[in-house]
Write a protein that holds these residues in place. Structure first.
Motif, mmCIF file in Angstrom:
data_model
loop_
_atom_site.group_PDB
_atom_site.id
_atom_site.type_symbol
_atom_site.label_atom_id
_atom_site.label_comp_id
_atom_site.label_asym_id
_atom_site.label_seq_id
_atom_site.Cartn_x
_atom_site.Cartn_y
_atom_site.Cartn_z
ATOM 1 N N ASP A 1 -8.094 6.508 9.777
ATOM 2 C CA ASP A 1 -7.686 5.102 9.819
ATOM 3 C C ASP A 1 -8.876 4.210 10.147
ATOM 4 O O ASP A 1 -9.004 3.093 9.606
ATOM 5 N N LYS B 1 -10.895 3.895 7.043
ATOM 6 C CA LYS B 1 -10.243 2.967 6.113
ATOM 7 C C LYS B 1 -10.546 1.519 6.506
ATOM 8 O O LYS B 1 -10.844 0.682 5.644
ATOM 9 N N ASN C 1 -3.351 -5.582 -1.622
ATOM 10 C CA ASN C 1 -2.498 -4.521 -1.064
ATOM 11 C C ASN C 1 -1.858 -3.692 -2.187
ATOM 12 O O ASN C 1 -0.720 -3.263 -2.075
ATOM 13 N N PRO D 1 0.818 -1.215 0.000
ATOM 14 C CA PRO D 1 0.000 0.000 0.000
ATOM 15 C C PRO D 1 0.854 1.269 0.000
ATOM 16 O O PRO D 1 1.895 1.341 0.650
ATOM 17 N N LEU E 1 -5.085 10.427 2.408
ATOM 18 C CA LEU E 1 -5.785 10.909 3.586
ATOM 19 C C LEU E 1 -5.800 12.436 3.549
ATOM 20 O O LEU E 1 -4.767 13.081 3.698
ATOM 21 N N ILE F 1 -11.104 10.369 2.988
ATOM 22 C CA ILE F 1 -10.103 9.419 2.516
ATOM 23 C C ILE F 1 -10.495 8.929 1.134
ATOM 24 O O ILE F 1 -11.683 8.795 0.821
ATOM 25 N N ALA G 1 -3.788 5.081 -0.960
ATOM 26 C CA ALA G 1 -4.729 5.751 -0.058
ATOM 27 C C ALA G 1 -4.264 7.183 0.162
ATOM 28 O O ALA G 1 -3.104 7.415 0.498
ATOM 29 N N VAL H 1 0.480 5.122 1.021
ATOM 30 C CA VAL H 1 -0.390 6.000 1.805
ATOM 31 C C VAL H 1 0.207 7.400 1.814
ATOM 32 O O VAL H 1 1.369 7.589 2.189
ATOM 33 N N LYS H 2 -0.586 8.378 1.399
ATOM 34 C CA LYS H 2 -0.144 9.761 1.331
ATOM 35 C C LYS H 2 -1.110 10.649 2.108
ATOM 36 O O LYS H 2 -2.288 10.332 2.238
ATOM 37 N N GLU H 3 -0.603 11.769 2.584
ATOM 38 C CA GLU H 3 -1.434 12.733 3.302
ATOM 39 C C GLU H 3 -1.445 14.062 2.561
ATOM 40 O O GLU H 3 -0.432 14.495 2.013
ATOM 41 N N ILE I 1 -9.352 5.803 -1.578
ATOM 42 C CA ILE I 1 -8.582 4.583 -1.798
ATOM 43 C C ILE I 1 -8.715 4.215 -3.266
ATOM 44 O O ILE I 1 -9.824 3.981 -3.754
#
Length: 976
Positions: A405, A408, A491, A321, A497, A334, A495, A323-325, A336
């Motif tokens: 989270d 998610k 996976n 995965p 966020l 969120i 994602a 995952v970025k913000e 995905i």
């Protein structure tokens, strides 16, 4: 002018043929009037596919329900094919295609061209120069020569020309792999439209460039202020690390925007704007045999060129995965995303079905298990099949006290449920039935038909597959769905966020020194005169006769307003009750609560499933002064749907857990609204119009919301049917049978209950200049002007309509020409005199400018000048009057819109269609009329300025120059 469209084209194969089983859909060839075309058998849209000798694709779908035609010219080139050294180029070019040619938009092209050549060369030098002092000197030269060149051009001639022929919706958009030019034109002006388009693509001239570039800068700044756009770009960048879907944004990078090249833009035009890479799509009222001949004559000059296809390094498989913000002031959510194969893959068909299984807004796994049970604020799925790859994106927002989270985790639980096959087989059948209904609904309008055909062409899809789409989806098995989910959902996701916080520092594009250019708005090219003189068939307006167009009946004291549907088997039933939010704040809350309630025999989830199974739905909308219940679906299921709704209203059971969850979600939603700059500006504007206590902030306080009980809300629900009501029906049932059926299904009391007296809001009289300010972290400054006008007077409407068409209601109006075209101060701007909705309300003036903060002073000054000094441009006035009449001539109010038009007229105290008076009197409106109107209602008047901007960019001193200053808190704006 840019809008990115990500549609699932399989849902746009419009028509009703899917209602019969196993129809054959194959390609066939036919020749008519000397032209050969292809078509798909049993295509409800009866689309003809032509390929002219030069390679131009022409797609025609005739339908004569309305005397108009939706037209698209699609170029298969977008941000994907931008040069890496000039990102945003396709979008630049889209803007420049509105600037004209050597024949229109030109006052004296022989004198203009040498100046334009100098500008081209200066931009090339500008791009290669790094020293900022030298760059400013070069830009000063560009600005100076642009001023000279503008003396020989005419701004906005394309928009004016299209307005003069009665066009609406004149626009364009650029996406990943297409640029599309769109117009909605009267059928009797189709020859004029095609003559204009042929000229438009013959020899476009890229004039008035540096001011248009400022509009693109402003568009870029708007994207920097949009947290959702930044989150989506982050998603793309990580799903596609090789492909330009992720590596190049549609608008382009700031660095490339600062260094445009007219030479590169021309190369791009020459490379991609060729007939074998273009499609002309028309749907509406025309004879296809006549139209194809005209298109061939007008567009035969275009020369076929070989197109070098876009190539790319295949993406590496995502094995863990990513995952970025993204941080910013807007609400948290969120996204995905999973990468899919291209839109030719057979798996894409299954992907669309899987998206509906997860979320269809009614009975999907996310809908029932997460939203219906109020475990999330909202959740949705978007399937985006593109030419090289596709995307499957699941999005959701947290409810109160919930982390991203945790959101998610909930989403993955439903995806796992899908992978395990834990969903009903009946859901697949229900989805197909609802697709069939959607096809019928979408096929009702010519623009939807054209849109589906345009998407299929530009996305290089086989129309046969689109026509057979729902039939093919109906053959997909549950096992295939499960296999798809296990194949693609692992996976291997990205994602994003979107969290609350400060936006990252961005390099704002600074305001350059621009001298206003000439627009020559009162001039007209000989080409425009030639187009105006082309013959066209006269179209007479059709006005409503409320006594003839609406049939009436009664159930007790409730009036039934009826319009028959003679086209298909869809119905829409509405109950309009005379009680709204202003009578009782609990009314709206009760409507929301109802969607989470069941009865003693059925759970809330069961009710949603049953509605979805019969391809029906119901909704409740609470307005200020009425509540509207809508039940819709196929007539064959009318009784079932109405019984489901009436049973729920009568037998709804309280659910304390649901109410607690609803209050938590509302609290989160209300908090999110305070982080939305659009909502803040809306609240400021309402404050400006009504004062401290206004329509926008008339809400429950947090304390009052928490005190509302289930008992109170159920009382509101069960009492709803006791109030004065109007029943509205559009459908295929006869009025006599409808009345008989409703008497059995919908009980009407012998005496209507009296609601609580409504809260009344009075529009504030504007007696001095005031500034209402809200601080928000953003690049731009958004400013809204408001002032209250006089009482409604139907005799004013011809002047009001012509004034808005002349002054600030469209692309060819004085406001746009001055603020955007001449002074380059904004991307979006307008000014209108707004007609009230109800006879007791008053007119009001509104104006808007969204600009860079460093343009705030100049932008507000420019609008204030226009609001005080009325420009008199004879050509524009003639155009405004023509537009007013043509809009009415080619407008057809049909279906249940007849009912809404009647109710709107009734609210204004009118007994007849006001358009008749506007049409008959618009031609006589003179500058004397407009001047008198302007002086009485607009010029020299005080205004209230509602400003949303960052205090870092605008000072209190800046704002006080406009009027008495007041900074409002979010609590004052929102009322909680």
């Amino acid at each position: 002018m840019k809008r990115i469209k990500c549609l699932f084209i399989l849902l746009c194969a419009l028509g009703t043929s899917v209602l019969s089983n196993a129809q054959e859909h194959v390609w066939k060839t036919e020749t008519s009037n000397g032209y050969t075309y292809k078509y798909v058998t049993n295509d409800p849209m009866q689309a003809r596919f032509y390929t002219l000798k030069n390679g131009l694709s022409v797609i025609l779908s005739p339908t004569n329900k309305e005397p108009r035609v939706q037209a698209f010219i699609a170029i298969k080139a977008g941000s994907k094919t931008d040069p890496s050294t000039n990102t945003g180029l396709a979008h630049y070019l889209e803007h420049l295609m509105f600037k004209g040619t050597d024949k229109y938009g030109a006052l004296d092209y022989a004198k203009e061209k040498p100046e334009l050549d100098k500008i081209d060369a200066l931009y090339e030098t500008f791009n290669k120069t790094k020293d900022e002092v030298k760059r400013k000197a070069i830009y000063h030269q560009i600005d100076s020569i642009s001023g000279v060149a503008s003396k020989y051009s005419i701004a906005n001639e394309y928009d004016k020309m299209m307005t003069s022929i009665g066009a609406q919706g004149t626009n364009a958009f650029t996406s990943f792999e297409k640029t599309v030019y769109t117009d909605d034109v009267p059928g009797n002006s189709l020859d004029k439209y095609m003559a204009v388009q042929a000229e438009r693509f013959r020899n476009p001239v890229f004039r008035i460039f540096h001011t248009e570039l400022e509009a693109v800068y402003e568009e870029k700044n708007r994207s920097l202020d949009n947290d959702g756009a930044r989150a989506f770009e982050t998603m793309l960048a990580n799903l596609f690390k090789n492909h330009n879907y992720g590596q190049q944004s549609t608008i382009g990078t700031i660095e490339d925007l600062k260094n445009p090249s007219l030479v590169e833009i021309r190369k791009y035009y020459d490379k991609y704007y060729v007939p074998n890479n273009m499609g002309l799509v028309l749907s509406g009222d025309f004879n296809p045999d006549e139209v194809i001949k005209k298109i061939d004559q007008d567009f035969s000059f275009l020369k076929n060129k070989e197109i070098v296809p876009y190539t790319f390094q295949p993406e590496q498989e995502i094995t863990t995965p990513i995952v970025k913000e993204v941080t910013g002031p807007d609400a948290e959510k969120i996204m995905i995303g999973y990468r899919l194969p291209n839109n030719k893959s057979k798996d894409i068909l299954i992907a669309g079905l899987v998206g509906q299984i997860l979320s269809n807004g009614k009975a999907g796994l996310l809908d029932l298990n997460l939203v219906k049970k109020q475990k999330l604020l909202w959740a949705s799925v978007s399937v985006m099949p593109l030419i090289d790859y596709g995307m499957f994106v699941v999005s959701a927002a947290p409810t109160s006290g919930q982390t991203l989270d945790e959101v998610k985790t909930l989403l993955f639980q439903e995806i796992d449920r899908l992978k395990a096959g834990n969903f009903d087989q009946e859901l697949l059948t229900s989805i197909v039935n609802n697709m069939k209904k959607s096809e019928i609904m979408e096929s009702e309008h010519y623009s939807s038909r054209a849109d589906a055909l345009m998407e299929a062409f530009s996305d290089e899809l086989d129309w046969r597959d689109q026509v057979a789409g729902v039939e093919d989806i109906s053959k997909i098995t549950k096992q295939q769905v499960v296999d798809f989910a296990n194949k693609y959902f692992a996976n291997n996701y990205v994602a994003v966020l979107k969290k609350k916080g400060e936006s990252p520092a961005s390099a704002q594009i600074e305001k350059p020194a621009i001298t206003p250019v000439e627009t020559n708005a009162d001039q007209q090219s000989s080409f425009v005169k030639m187009i105006d003189e082309l013959p066209s068939t006269k179209v007479s307006p059709v006005f409503l006769d409320y006594d003839k167009d609406i049939q009436r009946s009664k159930i007790g004291k409730a009036e039934i307003l009826y319009v028959p549907n003679k086209d298909n088997q869809l119905y829409r039933l509405r109950y309009r009750y005379k009680i709204g939010k202003n009578n009782d704040l609990k009314q709206d809350l009760a409507a929301k609560y109802l969607s989470f309630l069941g009865t003693d025999k059925k759970s809330s989830e069961d009710i949603s499933k049953q509605f979805y199974e019969i391809a029906s739905s119901f909704s409740i909308y609470t307005a200020e002064d009425f509540t509207l219940v809508t039940i819709e679906g196929l007539q064959e299921n009318f009784d079932k749907a109405v019984k489901l709704y009436e049973d729920l209203i009568l037998n709804a059971k309280p659910d304390e857990e649901a109410l607690t969850a609803l209050k938590a979600r509302l609290s989160k939603s209300r908090a999110d609204m305070k982080n939305n700059k659009g909502a803040i500006l809306q609240g400021l504007t309402s404050y400006a119009m009504y004062g401290k206590d206004n329509k926008f902030n008339y809400n429950f306080s947090d304390e009052a919301l928490n005190k509302v009980t289930s008992k109170e809300l159920l009382e509101s629900i069960k009492k709803l049917n006791s109030y004065d009501q109007t029943i509205m029906y559009y459908g295929p049932e006869s009025l006599k049978k409808l009345t008989s059926t409703l008497k059995k299904l919908h009980p009407v009391p012998k005496k209507f209950a009296t609601p609580i007296a409504p809260k009344v809001f009075f529009q504030k009289q504007t007696d001095k200049n005031e500034v209402l300010f809200a601080d928000y972290e953003m690049v731009q400054a958004e400013t809204q002007w408001t002032r209250t006008g006089g009482n409604y007077d139907p005799k004013m409407q011809p002047v009001v309509t012509v004034f808005n068409n002349y002054f600030g209601g469209g692309m060819g109006t004085v406001v746009i020409q001055t603020i955007r075209e001449s002074k380059a101060l904004a991307y979006s701007t307008y000014a209108m005199f707004v007609t009230p909705r109800k006879v007791e309300d008053k007119y009001f003036v509104t104006a808007y400018v969204g600009s860079q903060s460093d343009k705030f002073k100049d932008a507000t000054n420019a609008m204030n000048e226009l609001l005080n000094d009325f420009p008199q441009l004879p050509e524009n006035l003639a155009l405004a009057k023509t537009q007013t009449k043509k809009d009415i001539e080619n407008e057809r109010i049909t279906q249940d819109n007849i009912l809404f038009d009647y109710l709107g007229a009734r609210d204004l105290g009118l007994k007849t269609d006001i358009r008749k008076e506007i049409y008959e009197q618009a031609g006589a409106v003179s500058f004397t009329n407009l001047n008198d109107f302007f002086k009485k209602n607009i010029a020299g008047k005080p205004y209230i300025y509602s400003v949303v901007a960052s205090e870092k960019n605008l000072t209190e001193a800046d704002l006080k120059k406009l009027g008495d200053y007041e900074k409002l808190s979010l609590t004052e704006i929102f009322g909680y």
